[in-house]
Design an enzyme around this catalytic site. Structure first.
Site, PDB file in Angstrom:
ATOM      1  N   HIS B 112       0.817  -1.223   0.000  1.00 43.74           N
ATOM      2  CA  HIS B 112       0.000   0.000   0.000  1.00 43.74           C
ATOM      3  C   HIS B 112       0.851   1.274   0.000  1.00 43.74           C
ATOM      4  O   HIS B 112       0.315   2.378   0.054  1.00 43.74           O
ATOM      5  CB  HIS B 112      -0.952   0.018   1.197  1.00 43.74           C
ATOM      6  N   ASP B 151      -2.840 -10.337  -3.081  1.00 46.01           N
ATOM      7  CA  ASP B 151      -3.370  -9.957  -1.766  1.00 46.01           C
ATOM      8  C   ASP B 151      -4.840  -9.580  -1.937  1.00 46.01           C
ATOM      9  O   ASP B 151      -5.261  -9.132  -3.000  1.00 46.01           O
ATOM     10  CB  ASP B 151      -2.570  -8.770  -1.230  1.00 46.01           C
ATOM     11  N   HIS B 153      -6.428  -7.140  -0.689  1.00 49.28           N
ATOM     12  CA  HIS B 153      -6.614  -5.701  -0.825  1.00 49.28           C
ATOM     13  C   HIS B 153      -5.975  -5.235  -2.126  1.00 49.28           C
ATOM     14  O   HIS B 153      -4.979  -5.807  -2.569  1.00 49.28           O
ATOM     15  CB  HIS B 153      -5.968  -4.964   0.348  1.00 49.28           C
ATOM     16  N   ASP B 240      -4.694 -12.891   2.639  1.00 45.07           N
ATOM     17  CA  ASP B 240      -5.933 -12.493   3.307  1.00 45.07           C
ATOM     18  C   ASP B 240      -7.173 -12.802   2.483  1.00 45.07           C
ATOM     19  O   ASP B 240      -8.262 -12.361   2.822  1.00 45.07           O
ATOM     20  CB  ASP B 240      -5.878 -11.013   3.726  1.00 45.07           C
TER      21      ASP B 240
HETATM   22 ZN   LIG Z   1      -4.210  -7.295   2.275  1.00 49.03          ZN
HETATM   23 ZN   LIG Z   2      -4.243  -7.531  -4.866  1.00 47.91          ZN
END
Ligand SMILES: [Zn+2]
Ligand SMILES: [Zn+2]
Ligand SMILES: [Zn+2]
Lengths: 559, 437
Positions: B112, B151, B153, B240
């Site tokens: 991120h 991931d 996110h 995740d």
């Molecule tokens: Zn994540």
């Molecule tokens: Zn991703």
């Protein structure tokens, strides 16, 4: 007085020590077909004319189990393996009597699938039909929860002579190694038992009835009684004996290299402030990997009898041995022949040595002396190169915390201690070439027996507390107690200390020699569920470090 | 005898002494049970699996991928530097051909973190994959690299760092941004004018199971990789998506992760998120390691795994197919999309607002990129944050054309010192990072 005996592959060394030094020393050829005879003969010679009441301690190191492994002369063992999810346990098969059963325990020690008792009964019948007498039972994560192993043992017990359980082997995680180690203990048990009972009986008949201590691969001792559950721990005690014998000559608060230069191989080990470095997980030799606590040693294929040859104008030494040096009737030139040609070693037949070295000299276009010198230097440089490679490897071992990463201790040896036959000749050359203080330790030909004689009892315990589950456990010691939410770090360390001392005393330690306690590992973690703290995990490993018993270092003459 | 088919390098750095705070998901214990599982399985004893010690990255390493404000030291801890150093150690092992592939199991994560970093967002301070990719490009001269972010996110940091870069293909699979942090990563986000479709975003509906993930890999990611022909594939291997993860709503599992890894065949995998530390991580990490090493992973299943309960609904399957079709259509049109994106030599301006949830910082950006058909184009970023810092960063891409290099230097020279606390030039062609005096 103390007796130390190291039964090696080729020779057996034995010493009788008293407060005034070495009373007797013996070197005999080992009769590998009859180790019992070899040991008894040493005892007879050592004890001849000695007042038996003055003998306080006996420590024996043997290649009995090592030989059994090498010659694949072990009992047939039945293995019952409970793996649960993960790598296919078939990969770790030890033989045809190897049964993977249902049941599973997870990393926190929680039961995820139960034992199927009917299945175990069935397997018991199969193993009995196959003539199995000794069984090993290993479940994954048994060091977190041994209940499945215990239940399986309860079912098997009535059918077999002895059942060995995985969680007794070590507090360390490593399922494949635990399988191999449990298998080893079960496989050499009857051999070990028969042998040492015979030794004990003979000594009793001779009028010597003090407890016998057995040397382990970690350079510590254990009582004969406790060795019966873990006979595998005696594997490779020979190299450990030698390293322990070097300790009196190691510098305090500094690092030292120990090199045991033999005929075929050189063993390399390290001392940090007079304590030997241990293998992080356990003995490994090639494909064989175990959880047996061991000194960190490596054996390299270079020694006094390594074959010297020239290939493409390049001088090559070892890794093979074709026999003794030519000076002692061997077929090929060796570093020992070079030493004789250089006039450093006043033994053997010099004409034969010259004959061997001359061949090499012709191929290298050098004089005999120059060729011999070149061989000698090359031999030293190979040994040192292997040593430095090992140091690099040790110094680059992974770490798992920021603190360790930043504070990482790196060994940097300041002194080299040489053992073995040719040690005195090598010491000067190595010091000259590498500018590190190098000595051949006194009485180096029986240093292994001295090391065995003076080694103290060692042991390690692993203790885990989990305040969420409300329990503190050292399953290796069959210890488990309930704890409250407020159980602290200090509580853990105190409990570990008590357990360690108990274990040491049960292994035959002398109460004067159980102070050198070290916390090998300490970790603590918060357990959090849904963003709220639910408890703490504390883990510690504590050990009695390998070292020498008090008082006897001083009797050895320093160089 | 157990032997790896592929020589695989592992860096394991659980940072047992570092946490954002004691009950934060990104805390000491996160990789504890993974370590227990991997150690108990004897993974490090397997012939062909080699454990490496992490390195520690230098400010110079970070400066290839970031403008750290006010500087690298202020926004990182040693833990971040070692985590990025873990990825770097694996990169070295793979690039020096000591191993065929490698997996950095490190924390804290990084995907991120954007090119300008004022602090922590989404538990990330510096972008460990981007730092590694830029290191590989500078040190080993690789040109085309693919980063596949799996991931749960949206990997918005990596997405941002390679937004204008036509030589780095970034593909992110993630839970639909309408239902999860950071709220971005829709199919229309395709990369800057010079790099259209070198960023592909594949949002997946909550409840996606193995079937859906593997469908996207087989029907979109692999065909795109086939055509892009990268010199190196990196996987940001967040865990995740697992059915037990407390922060997300997906139904992926250890077997699915292992299969996905066998399909993707990443040269380097780097752990990102994953907060089901007991129920998922031990099994997922083991599955990924075995898949990378080419060892049978069929026994790696969560104790409570029930495929029937995790099956995705028909409507989810349909949605995923539609999304895949949209992304594939964009990819097929990538040449036309790039031709249509502005006039070469002109500049395109983009305004953005970025929130740093971890450190509670608000940032405003004005980005100005030169349209170019020959390279990724130089650009400047004017960034001000609630910390009071206001910087101008000028970036010249590693494969920059002559005009973009000249233009980049002109932007740097022209910049007015009185307006910014720092003016920085990041010239990747010469691997320099210069702060205007
Ligand atoms: Zn994540
Ligand atoms: Zn991703
Ligand atoms: Zn350009």
């Amino acid at each position: 007085m103390i007796i130390g005996i190291d039964v090696g592959g080729t020779n057996t060394d034995a010493v009788l020590l008293s407060s005034s030094g070495i009373e007797k020393k013996i070197k005999e050829a080992t009769d590998s077909a009859d180790l019992f005879h070899t040991i008894l003969s040493c005892f007879k010679k050592l004890l001849d004319g000695v007042d038996l009441n003055r003998i306080q301690r006996i420590v024996i190191s043997t290649t009995l189990t090592t030989n059994a492994i090498v010659q694949q002369d072990m009992n047939p063992v039945g293995m019952v393996i409970s793996a649960g999810p993960g790598i296919n346990p078939e990969f770790f098969r030890t033989g045809d009597q190897y049964y993977c059963v249902s049941g599973s325990i997870n990393h926190r020690g929680r039961e995820k699938a139960p034992v199927n008792e009917m299945e175990i009964e069935d397997i018991a019948q199969k193993m009995k039909t196959a003539g199995i007498e000794y069984v090993g039972v290993v479940s994954k994560f048994c060091v977190r929860n041994p209940s499945h192993e215990i239940l399986i043992k309860r079912i098997l017990n009535k059918h077999f002579k002895k059942v060995f359980l995985g969680h007794h082997v070590s507090g360390n995680l490593n399922f494949p190694r635990r399988i191999a180690t449990t298998h080893l203990n079960a496989g050499v048990f009857s051999l070990h038992k028969t042998f040492f009972e015979a030794v004990k009986n003979s000594l009793t008949q001779m009028g010597l009835s003090i407890p016998i201590q057995i040397l382990k691969a970690d350079g510590g001792t254990m009582s004969l009684e406790s060795s019966m559950s873990f006979p595998g721990q005696t594997v490779l005690s020979g190299p450990a004996a030698s390293i322990m014998g070097a300790i009196p000559y190691a510098p305090k608060k500094q690092d030292a290299i120990v090199l045991d230069i033999g005929g075929t191989t050189t063993d390399i080990a390290f001392l940090v402030n007079r304590a030997p470095l241990l293998e992080p997980m356990g003995i490994q030799r090639g494909r064989y990997k175990s959880l047996i606590r061991s000194l960190q040693t490596d054996s390299k294929g270079i020694g006094g009898d390594s074959v010297v040859r020239v290939k493409d104008k390049e001088l090559i030494i070892g890794p093979d041995r074709k026999g003794p040096a030519m000076a002692f009737g061997g077929p090929e030139p060796t570093p020992t022949d070079a030493l004789i040609v250089l006039g450093l070693m006043p033994e053997g037949n010099i004409e034969n040595a010259v004959k061997g070295i001359h061949q090499i000299a012709l191929e290298l276009n050098l004089s005999d002396t120059d060729a011999a010198d070149k061989i000698f230097k090359k031999c030293c440089s190979i040994i040192l190169k292997k040593t430095f490679e090992m140091i690099d490897k040790i110094n680059s071992q992974p770490v798992y915390t920021v603190h360790e990463f930043l504070e990482n201790y790196k060994i940097s040896p300041r002194k080299i201690l040489l053992l073995g036959g040719p040690a005195p000749y090598f010491a000067k050359k190595i010091e000259e070439l590498y500018h590190i203080k190098t000595i051949a330790i006194p009485e180096s030909s029986v240093a292994n027996a001295i090391g065995a004689a003076l080694a103290r009892t060692t042991c390690e315990i692993s203790l885990n507390a989990d305040t969420e589950q409300g329990i503190v456990t050292a399953h290796e010691e069959d210890f488990a107690e309930p704890i409250s939410k407020t159980y602290s770090e200090d509580d853990l360390i105190e409990a570990a200390h008590t357990l360690l001392k108990e274990k040491a005393m049960n292994s035959g330690a002398d109460p004067d020699n159980i102070d050198d306690v070290e916390v090998v590992e300490f970790q603590k973690f918060n357990i959090v569920r849904n963003f709220t703290p639910k408890g703490k995990i504390f883990r510690t490993k504590m050990q009695l470090k390998p070292g020498l018993i008090k008082g006897f270092e001083t009797i050895l003459l320093h160089p | 005898m157990l032997r790896a088919l592929n020589k695989t390098g592992l860096v394991f750095f659980p940072a047992f002494d570092w946490a954002i705070d004691p009950t934060h998901p990104e805390r000491e214990e996160r990789l504890l049970y993974t370590q227990d599982q991997v150690t108990e399985e004897g993974v490090f004893d397997i012939s062909g699996i080699i454990e490496y010690k992490p390195e520690i990255v230098t400010p110079q390493d970070i400066r290839r991928a970031h403008f750290c404000v006010p500087d690298e030291k202020s926004i990182t801890t040693e833990s971040h530097l070692i985590s990025a150093g873990g990825a770097k150690a694996i990169a070295n092992a793979v690039m020096n051909k000591e191993v065929k592939n490698g997996f950095a199991l490190v924390r804290p994560p990084g995907h991120h973190s954007m090119r300008v970093s004022h602090g922590g967002r989404g538990f990330c301070h510096i972008n460990i994959e981007a730092i590694m990719v830029e290191y590989i490009r500078s040190r080993f001269g690789l040109k085309r690299i693919a980063v596949i972010d799996t991931d749960c996110h949206h990997g918005d940091g990596t997405n941002d760092i390679f937004w204008h870069d036509p030589d780095v293909l970034f593909i992110s699979l993630h839970q639909d941004g309408r239902t999860l942090y950071p709220g971005t990563g829709f199919t229309g986000e395709l990369g800057g004018p010079n790099a259209r479709c070198s960023n592909l975003n594949i949002p997946l509906p909550p409840g996606t199971s193995s079937e859906g993930y593997l469908y996207v890999i087989r029907n979109c990611v692999l065909p795109v990789l086939e055509e892009f022909k990268p010199d190196l594939i990196v996987n940001s291997a967040g865990q995740d998506n697992h059915y037990t993860d407390p922060l997300t709503n997906m139904n992926f599992c250890a077997q699915g992760y292992a299969m996905m890894t066998s399909l993707l065949k990443p040269d380097i995998a780097v752990l990102e998120g994953g907060y089901s530390i007991e129920g998922a991580l031990p099994y997922v990490n083991l599955g990924i390691i075995l898949a990378m090493a080419g060892i049978d992973y069929s026994g790696v299943v969560e104790p409570d795994y029930d495929p029937d309960q995790l099956r995705q609904s028909v409507s989810i399957t349909d949605k995923i197919k539609k999304t895949t079709d949209i992304v594939n259509a964009y990819w097929k049109e990538r040449d036309e999309l790039r031709q249509k994106a502005g006039t070469p030599g002109n500049f395109e301006i983009r305004h953005r607002e970025i929130f740093y949830d971890t450190d509670n910082i608000f940032e405003r950006q004005k980005e100005n990129v030169r349209i170019c058909r020959d390279c990724g184009g130089c650009f400047e970023i004017d960034s001000s944050a609630t910390t009071g810092n206001h910087i101008l960063g000028v970036h010249i891409p590693i494969n920059a054309c002559k005009s973009c290099i000249e233009e980049g230097y002109r932007l740097f020279d022209q910049a007015d010192k009185t307006k910014f606390s720092q003016i920085i030039l990041q010239d990747r062609t010469k691997d320099i990072y210069e702060i205007k005096k």
